[in-house]
Scaffold this active site. Structure first.
Site, PDB file in Angstrom:
ATOM      1  N   ARG A  60       0.810  -1.212   0.000  1.00 15.81           N
ATOM      2  CA  ARG A  60       0.000   0.000   0.000  1.00 15.81           C
ATOM      3  C   ARG A  60       0.855   1.278   0.000  1.00 15.81           C
ATOM      4  NH1 ARG A  60      -5.637   0.948   0.442  1.00 15.81           N
ATOM      5  NH2 ARG A  60      -5.975  -1.281   0.184  1.00 15.81           N
ATOM      6  N   THR A 103     -16.246  13.413  -0.036  1.00 20.81           N
ATOM      7  CA  THR A 103     -17.645  13.487   0.349  1.00 20.81           C
ATOM      8  C   THR A 103     -18.070  12.136   0.905  1.00 20.81           C
ATOM      9  OG1 THR A 103     -19.887  13.883  -0.430  1.00 20.81           O
ATOM     10  CG2 THR A 103     -18.315  13.137  -2.069  1.00 20.81           C
ATOM     11  N   HIS A 104     -18.828  12.207   1.996  1.00 29.15           N
ATOM     12  CA  HIS A 104     -19.226  10.999   2.723  1.00 29.15           C
ATOM     13  C   HIS A 104     -20.745  10.992   2.881  1.00 29.15           C
ATOM     14  CE1 HIS A 104     -19.260   7.732   5.486  1.00 29.15           C
ATOM     15  NE2 HIS A 104     -19.719   8.471   6.474  1.00 29.15           N
ATOM     16  N   GLY A 138      -7.459  10.238   9.007  1.00 24.75           N
ATOM     17  CA  GLY A 138      -8.486   9.374   9.579  1.00 24.75           C
ATOM     18  C   GLY A 138      -9.514   8.931   8.545  1.00 24.75           C
TER      19      GLY A 138
HETATM   20  C1  GRF Z   1     -21.275   8.764  -2.836  1.00 20.01           C
HETATM   21  O1  GRF Z   1     -22.437   8.692  -2.030  1.00 20.01           O
HETATM   22  C2  GRF Z   1     -20.050   8.925  -1.994  1.00 20.01           C
HETATM   23  O2  GRF Z   1     -20.211   9.770  -0.906  1.00 20.01           O
HETATM   24  C3  GRF Z   1     -19.854   7.521  -1.537  1.00 20.01           C
HETATM   25  O3  GRF Z   1     -20.085   6.756  -2.698  1.00 20.01           O
HETATM   26  C4  GRF Z   1     -20.991   7.443  -3.520  1.00 20.01           C
HETATM   27  C5  GRF Z   1     -20.351   7.619  -4.859  1.00 20.01           C
HETATM   28  O4  GRF Z   1     -21.295   7.853  -5.836  1.00 20.01           O
HETATM   29  N1  GRF Z   1     -18.581   7.308  -0.916  1.00 20.01           N
HETATM   30  P1  GRF Z   1     -20.878   8.196  -7.331  1.00 20.01           P
HETATM   31  O5  GRF Z   1     -19.811   7.214  -7.772  1.00 20.01           O
HETATM   32  O6  GRF Z   1     -20.376   9.615  -7.353  1.00 20.01           O
HETATM   33  O7  GRF Z   1     -22.146   8.039  -8.106  1.00 20.01           O
END
Ligand code: GRF
Length: 203
Positions: A60, A103-104, A138
């Protein structure tokens, strides 16, 4: 941008950045796997792509160094991870810490990790959402740029909830990537403030 899957967040940024006044352009799209719709979306729009599977590297840390070098070769001001299912390692953060966004699909600090919508459903929350944050070492722990709330509805399953979240998530991503690119930003402890030269940021 770095993606691992369908790339609908990527598509939202591609669409937004077609207007010059948006203030950001996508210089490249990278992935950790081949054959995904995210890469196809980039190719259809003439955006350079690259693929770096972890399996092609000894370990990794070696992959992390290769990813950092590859991304650096495109000289991005910002790196956006959207559905990129790998953690940024130390070599990547040494170069791009403080200017990498992720984005989460949950309201941090609740439900970090790979299964935000599933974990929110299992817990029984009535409101969840999405969180845009500056990546640190994290798992979904970095300083928060923006959050959007999304209701959990009776009868939701993981898929219907995630799709509802993603609709709001894409709008949040487009709004804030544009604002950060146009204004620059800096970190004040955990607060993300508009203004300041992101280029000069040192992690
Ligand atoms: C999004 O909800 C992101 O936050 C999550 O996976 C999804 C990705 O969706 N980690 P996409 O590939 O942009 O359609």
């Amino acid at each position: 941008m770095l993606v691992s899957g369908s790339g609908t967040n990527l598509q939202a940024l591609i669409d937004a950045s077609s207007a010059a006044e948006y203030g950001a352009q996508i210089v490249a799209v990278g992935a950790d796997r081949d054959g995904i719709e995210g890469l196809a979306r980039a190719e259809r729009h003439g955006i350079p792509t690259f693929v770096l599977p972890t399996s092609q590297f000894e370990d990794r840390p070696a992959w992390d160094v290769a990813l950092a070098d590859k991304v650096a070769s495109y000289e991005p001001d910002l790196v956006v991870l959207a559905g990129f299912m790998k953690l940024a390692g130390p070599a990547f953060l040494a170069l791009f810490g403080g200017r990498t966004l992720n984005t989460h699909p949950a309201l941090s600090p609740a439900f970090p990790g790979m299964h935000g919508p599933r974990d929110a459903l299992a817990y029984g929350v009535k409101i969840t959402g999405a969180t845009l944050f500056v990546v640190d070492e994290g798992v979904d722990t970095g300083p928060i740029v923006a959050q959007v709330a999304v209701p959990v509805l009776d009868g939701d399953d993981e898929s219907t909830l995630h799709e509802r979240i993603k609709t709001s998530e894409r709008a949040m991503l487009v709004e804030w990537v544009g604002a950060l690119a146009r204004n620059g930003f800096h970190l004040d402890d955990r607060a993300v403030r508009l203004g300041g030269d992101t280029h000069d940021h040192q992690p």
